[in-house]
Design a protein around this motif. Structure first.
Motif, mmCIF file in Angstrom:
data_model
loop_
_atom_site.group_PDB
_atom_site.id
_atom_site.type_symbol
_atom_site.label_atom_id
_atom_site.label_comp_id
_atom_site.label_asym_id
_atom_site.label_seq_id
_atom_site.Cartn_x
_atom_site.Cartn_y
_atom_site.Cartn_z
ATOM 1 N N ILE A 91 0.857 -1.193 0.000
ATOM 2 C CA ILE A 91 0.000 0.000 0.000
ATOM 3 C C ILE A 91 0.893 1.242 0.000
ATOM 4 N N PHE A 92 1.031 1.868 -1.153
ATOM 5 C CA PHE A 92 1.677 3.180 -1.203
ATOM 6 C C PHE A 92 0.717 4.176 -0.565
ATOM 7 N N GLY A 93 1.191 4.918 0.412
ATOM 8 C CA GLY A 93 0.273 5.780 1.158
ATOM 9 C C GLY A 93 -0.314 5.010 2.338
ATOM 10 N N GLY A 94 0.461 4.064 2.869
ATOM 11 C CA GLY A 94 -0.026 3.199 3.945
ATOM 12 C C GLY A 94 -0.414 3.950 5.207
ATOM 13 N N THR A 95 0.184 5.140 5.432
ATOM 14 C CA THR A 95 -0.149 5.914 6.629
ATOM 15 C C THR A 95 -1.326 6.871 6.398
ATOM 16 N N GLY A 96 -1.813 6.936 5.162
ATOM 17 C CA GLY A 96 -2.814 7.955 4.796
ATOM 18 C C GLY A 96 -4.229 7.624 5.259
ATOM 19 N N ASP A 97 -5.114 8.550 5.006
ATOM 20 C CA ASP A 97 -6.508 8.448 5.444
ATOM 21 C C ASP A 97 -7.204 7.234 4.814
ATOM 22 N N LEU A 98 -7.033 7.072 3.517
ATOM 23 C CA LEU A 98 -7.719 5.974 2.825
ATOM 24 C C LEU A 98 -7.241 4.627 3.364
ATOM 25 N N SER A 99 -5.946 4.521 3.536
ATOM 26 C CA SER A 99 -5.391 3.266 4.033
ATOM 27 C C SER A 99 -5.930 2.963 5.434
ATOM 28 N N VAL B 237 3.828 1.536 2.574
ATOM 29 C CA VAL B 237 4.942 2.344 2.068
ATOM 30 C C VAL B 237 4.508 3.797 2.163
ATOM 31 N N ALA B 238 5.310 4.618 2.830
ATOM 32 C CA ALA B 238 4.965 6.044 2.914
ATOM 33 C C ALA B 238 6.205 6.830 3.290
ATOM 34 N N LEU B 239 6.039 8.152 3.402
ATOM 35 C CA LEU B 239 7.184 9.027 3.665
ATOM 36 C C LEU B 239 7.595 8.984 5.140
ATOM 37 N N SER B 240 6.636 8.875 6.023
ATOM 38 C CA SER B 240 6.915 8.931 7.472
ATOM 39 C C SER B 240 7.906 7.849 7.870
ATOM 40 N N THR C 51 9.863 2.720 4.534
ATOM 41 C CA THR C 51 9.886 4.183 4.368
ATOM 42 C C THR C 51 10.499 4.499 3.010
ATOM 43 N N ILE C 52 9.866 5.451 2.321
ATOM 44 C CA ILE C 52 10.405 5.867 1.023
ATOM 45 C C ILE C 52 10.613 7.373 1.055
ATOM 46 N N SER C 53 11.630 7.839 0.322
ATOM 47 C CA SER C 53 11.913 9.281 0.357
ATOM 48 C C SER C 53 11.087 9.991 -0.716
ATOM 49 N N LEU D 1 -1.966 2.138 -5.139
ATOM 50 C CA LEU D 1 -1.502 3.525 -5.107
ATOM 51 C C LEU D 1 -2.526 4.414 -4.387
ATOM 52 N N ALA D 2 -2.479 4.417 -3.054
ATOM 53 C CA ALA D 2 -3.333 5.308 -2.260
ATOM 54 C C ALA D 2 -2.541 6.581 -1.978
ATOM 55 N N LEU D 3 -2.193 7.246 -3.050
ATOM 56 C CA LEU D 3 -1.238 8.358 -3.018
ATOM 57 C C LEU D 3 -1.875 9.654 -3.498
ATOM 58 N N PRO D 4 -1.254 10.790 -3.176
ATOM 59 C CA PRO D 4 -1.713 12.011 -3.818
ATOM 60 C C PRO D 4 -1.574 11.853 -5.344
ATOM 61 N N PRO D 5 -2.597 12.244 -6.102
ATOM 62 C CA PRO D 5 -2.581 11.997 -7.557
ATOM 63 C C PRO D 5 -1.336 12.539 -8.259
ATOM 64 N N ARG D 6 -0.724 13.586 -7.719
ATOM 65 C CA ARG D 6 0.429 14.162 -8.414
ATOM 66 C C ARG D 6 1.620 13.196 -8.463
ATOM 67 N N VAL D 7 1.625 12.179 -7.613
ATOM 68 C CA VAL D 7 2.750 11.235 -7.650
ATOM 69 C C VAL D 7 2.386 9.870 -8.250
ATOM 70 N N PHE D 8 1.180 9.752 -8.833
ATOM 71 C CA PHE D 8 0.799 8.491 -9.493
ATOM 72 C C PHE D 8 1.838 8.141 -10.568
ATOM 73 N N ALA D 9 2.070 9.094 -11.485
ATOM 74 C CA ALA D 9 2.907 8.792 -12.658
ATOM 75 C C ALA D 9 4.347 8.503 -12.251
ATOM 76 N N LYS E 213 -8.819 7.074 -7.521
ATOM 77 C CA LYS E 213 -9.305 8.264 -8.197
ATOM 78 C C LYS E 213 -8.591 9.483 -7.601
ATOM 79 N N PRO E 214 -8.452 10.607 -8.219
ATOM 80 C CA PRO E 214 -8.971 10.892 -9.560
ATOM 81 C C PRO E 214 -7.995 10.415 -10.629
ATOM 82 N N PHE E 215 -8.540 9.804 -11.690
ATOM 83 C CA PHE E 215 -7.685 9.365 -12.781
ATOM 84 C C PHE E 215 -7.660 10.500 -13.806
HETATM 85 P P1 NDP Z 1 -3.600 11.336 2.549
HETATM 86 O O1 NDP Z 1 -3.090 12.687 2.263
HETATM 87 O O2 NDP Z 1 -4.313 11.077 3.820
HETATM 88 O O3 NDP Z 1 -2.382 10.293 2.488
HETATM 89 C C1 NDP Z 1 -1.401 10.348 1.500
HETATM 90 C C2 NDP Z 1 -0.448 9.210 1.726
HETATM 91 O O4 NDP Z 1 0.527 9.228 0.695
HETATM 92 C C3 NDP Z 1 0.339 9.302 3.041
HETATM 93 O O5 NDP Z 1 0.533 7.983 3.502
HETATM 94 C C4 NDP Z 1 1.675 9.899 2.614
HETATM 95 O O6 NDP Z 1 2.738 9.519 3.439
HETATM 96 C C5 NDP Z 1 1.835 9.224 1.279
HETATM 97 N N1 NDP Z 1 2.703 9.923 0.341
HETATM 98 C C6 NDP Z 1 2.677 11.215 -0.049
HETATM 99 N N2 NDP Z 1 3.596 11.431 -1.011
HETATM 100 C C7 NDP Z 1 4.208 10.251 -1.224
HETATM 101 C C8 NDP Z 1 5.245 9.829 -2.077
HETATM 102 N N3 NDP Z 1 5.849 10.663 -2.916
HETATM 103 N N4 NDP Z 1 5.631 8.531 -2.049
HETATM 104 C C9 NDP Z 1 5.054 7.664 -1.193
HETATM 105 N N5 NDP Z 1 4.061 7.997 -0.340
HETATM 106 C C10 NDP Z 1 3.658 9.287 -0.362
HETATM 107 O O7 NDP Z 1 -4.484 10.940 1.284
HETATM 108 P P2 NDP Z 1 -5.729 9.942 1.216
HETATM 109 O O8 NDP Z 1 -5.371 8.687 1.896
HETATM 110 O O9 NDP Z 1 -6.962 10.638 1.633
HETATM 111 O O10 NDP Z 1 -5.891 9.704 -0.357
HETATM 112 C C11 NDP Z 1 -4.988 8.897 -1.088
HETATM 113 C C12 NDP Z 1 -5.570 8.685 -2.491
HETATM 114 O O11 NDP Z 1 -6.824 8.017 -2.379
HETATM 115 C C13 NDP Z 1 -5.853 9.978 -3.251
HETATM 116 O O12 NDP Z 1 -5.615 9.756 -4.609
HETATM 117 C C14 NDP Z 1 -7.335 10.205 -3.033
HETATM 118 O O13 NDP Z 1 -7.912 10.936 -4.084
HETATM 119 C C15 NDP Z 1 -7.833 8.771 -3.029
HETATM 120 N N6 NDP Z 1 -9.096 8.595 -2.314
HETATM 121 C C16 NDP Z 1 -9.167 8.843 -0.966
HETATM 122 C C17 NDP Z 1 -10.366 8.639 -0.299
HETATM 123 C C18 NDP Z 1 -10.454 8.833 1.183
HETATM 124 O O14 NDP Z 1 -11.530 8.543 1.743
HETATM 125 N N7 NDP Z 1 -9.433 9.308 1.859
HETATM 126 C C19 NDP Z 1 -11.594 8.193 -1.014
HETATM 127 C C20 NDP Z 1 -11.395 7.964 -2.409
HETATM 128 C C21 NDP Z 1 -10.194 8.162 -3.021
HETATM 129 P P3 NDP Z 1 3.028 10.251 4.863
HETATM 130 O O15 NDP Z 1 1.761 10.200 5.650
HETATM 131 O O16 NDP Z 1 4.072 9.403 5.472
HETATM 132 O O17 NDP Z 1 3.460 11.646 4.523
#
Ligand code: NDP
Length: 499
Positions: free
Chosen positions: A13-21, A47-50, A87-89, A119-127, A151-153
């Protein structure tokens, strides 16, 4: 459909620490695990930055699971057994090191090299993430390799095409799972069963029997903490282009040759290709002003932190769409979505045509004597509900018992949670399908591009927004895109009806 046994794999899970994850993916994986759907050796690699080690990320996962009302002991057992971290930079991401970590985990757990990158990542880093994976060979392995893109694609046709081209340089379409979580809802899948397993509905599912169809996704929440993102996006991009358009294709598509991904996606694409080009007259965009919801005052959109003071971003869309094919010629599809509406509610309402002659018009409709009889607009209506309670209700007239001849509109209703226990969350369904290699409920590249192409005129020449009061049902200008039976779905939420 027969389901093949789940393969042992690593879910990365890229973005493992994020809200969606935390809110959706980890709880969904936990439930798949407790239901015995995950192979005993399957691992989840966040996998995430933290900066975390395995133990501290496992605690993140445990907290997330407990917040999702999962028993702490079970959450702990799951996290300790299955969850790992890398952890990834941000500035110099070392994908080779990630590859080495994955291989080490696979060797340690006897995993055959099946990998799912989410890829549960900010869309700007998908590519750039997809590039990085491809550059170190993480697009192929000894087993299968799949990539799930959130999404968003893209944000318009050009960016979606660019992203598709980018992804296709690294992964085949058969490896790509573009997620639209609406497609994971039971009711959405049930729509296909309703239509294609029951002659009663499919035989009436056409312009001869249906007057109009309305798809509504109403939210009572505002933009909240997502205001900065939302102001760059708006309801057309955030809801209409993906979720509501996906629902439209499922409602309107022809009977597929089989219940399998290619056949269904082929039929959905045909619907998108048949959409009549939009005119400005077909669309009303709105933006909420301050108002009241559930008796509480709520601020307007322009007052939200992160929103430009002169923003013209739409928080409401009401529109009329026609599908120019033999089945649907002349039948309007009304799409409506908005924030800060009176209630959270997602429905697909099918309004059938009136009887050609009405025998009972002069007999009243069972109203109280001092009520004016409603006009003869109460055609039969099928309301399919996605939220808050998945199910459907079919509304039609019956004779009221008693001496005075009168008819009354009643619903025949079905609610999933009244009949079945343990309805899986959409993400659970979709993760399971992905792990099984079933792309039926995922969106094909052609669908994404066709959908962006359809809405392109609105992005090129934004029609402007009209204001609406928070707590209502959107701007009055959009009322013309409403079914005659519209009162049904509004009244239902005043507890007048059970579904
Ligand atoms: P968050 O901002 O909560 O989380 C982003 C995650 O991405 C964090 O784990 C962050 O790491 C990590 N991250 C940021 N930049 C990088 C990078 N360059 N390389 C690796 N990891 C990185 O976002 P959400 O979880 O809310 O959303 C993620 C995706 O899911 C988005 O595309 C969003 O549109 C989509 N989505 C989200 C929904 C939701 O309910 N949240 C619903 C539908 C879609 P760290 O925390 O360590 O900085």
């Amino acid at each position: 459909m027969n389901r093949s046994p789940l393969d042992p794999c690593v879910v990365i899970i890229f973005g493992g620490t994020g809200d969606l994850s935390r809110r959706k993916l980890l709880p969904a994986l936990f439930r798949l695990s407790t239901e015995g759907r995950l192979h005993a050796n399957t691992l989840v690699l966040g996998v995430a930055l933290s900066a975390h080690d395995d133990a501290s990320f496992q605690q993140v996962a445990i907290d997330a699971l407990v917040a999702a009302k999962i028993d702490e002991a079970e959450a702990t057992a799951f996290a300790r057994a299955r969850v790992r971290y890398h952890t990834i930079s941000r500035d110099a991401p070392d994908f080779a090191a990630l590859g080495a970590h994955i291989r080490e985990l696979e060797a340690g757990s006897g995993l055959p090299g099946n990998r799912a990158f989410y890829l549960a990542l900010p869309p700007r880093v998908f590519a750039s993430t997809i590039d990085g994976l491809g550059a170190v060979g993480l697009n192929r392995s000894a087993g299968w390799t799949r990539v799930v893109v959130e999404k968003p694609f893209g944000k318009d046709l050009a960016s979606a095409r660019k992203l598709n081209a980018h992804v296709h340089e690294v992964y085949d379409e058969s490896q790509i799972y573009r997620i639209d979580h609406y497609l994971g809802k039971e009711t959405v899948q049930n729509l296909m069963v309703l239509r294609f397993a029951n002659t009663i509905f499919e035989s009436m599912w056409n312009r001869d029997r249906i007057e109009a169809i309305q798809i509504t996704v109403a939210e009572s929440l505002g933009v909240g903490t997502r205001a900065g993102y939302y102001d760059q996006s708006g309801a057309l991009r955030d809801m209409i282009q993906n979720h509501l358009t996906q629902l439209l294709t499922l409602v309107a598509m022809e009977v597929p040759s089989a219940y399998e991904a290619d056949a269904i996606r082929y039929e959905k694409i045909k619907v998108l290709r048949s959409l009549r080009p939009l005119t400005q007259d077909d669309v009303v965009l709105g933006q909420y002003r301050a108002g009241e919801i559930d008796g509480e005052p709520v601020p307007g959109y322009l007052e939200a932190d992160g929103v430009a003071p002169d923003s013209t971003t739409e928080t409401f869309v009401g529109m009329r769409v026609f599908v120019d094919n033999w089945r649907w010629q002349g039948v309007p599809f009304y799409l409506r979505t908005g924030k800060r509406l009176e209630k959270k509610l997602s429905t697909i309402t099918v309004q059938f045509r009136h009887t050609p002659v009405s025998l009972f018009d002069n007999f009243g409709r069972g109203n109280e004597p001092d009520q004016e009889a409603p006009p003869r607009e109460t055609a039969d209506v099928l309301v399919i509900t996605l939220q808050p309670h998945e199910g459907f209700s079919l509304h039609f007239d019956v004779k009221k018992p008693g001496g005075v001849f009168a008819t009354q509109r009643i619903p025949l209703h079905f609610r999933y949670d009244e009949l079945f226990e343990g309805i899986p969350a959409a993400y659970q369904t979709l993760l399971l399908d992905m792990l099984e290699g079933d792309q039926t409920l995922f969106v094909h590249a052609d669908e994404v591009e066709q959908s962006w192409a359809f809405y392109a005129p609105l992005f090129e020449s934004h029609p402007g927004v009209v204001g609406y009061d928070a707590g209502g049902w959107g701007p009055p200008e959009a009322d013309r895109f409403a079914l005659a039976c519209d009162h049904l779905w509004k009244d239902r939420w005043d507890n007048k009806e059970p579904t």
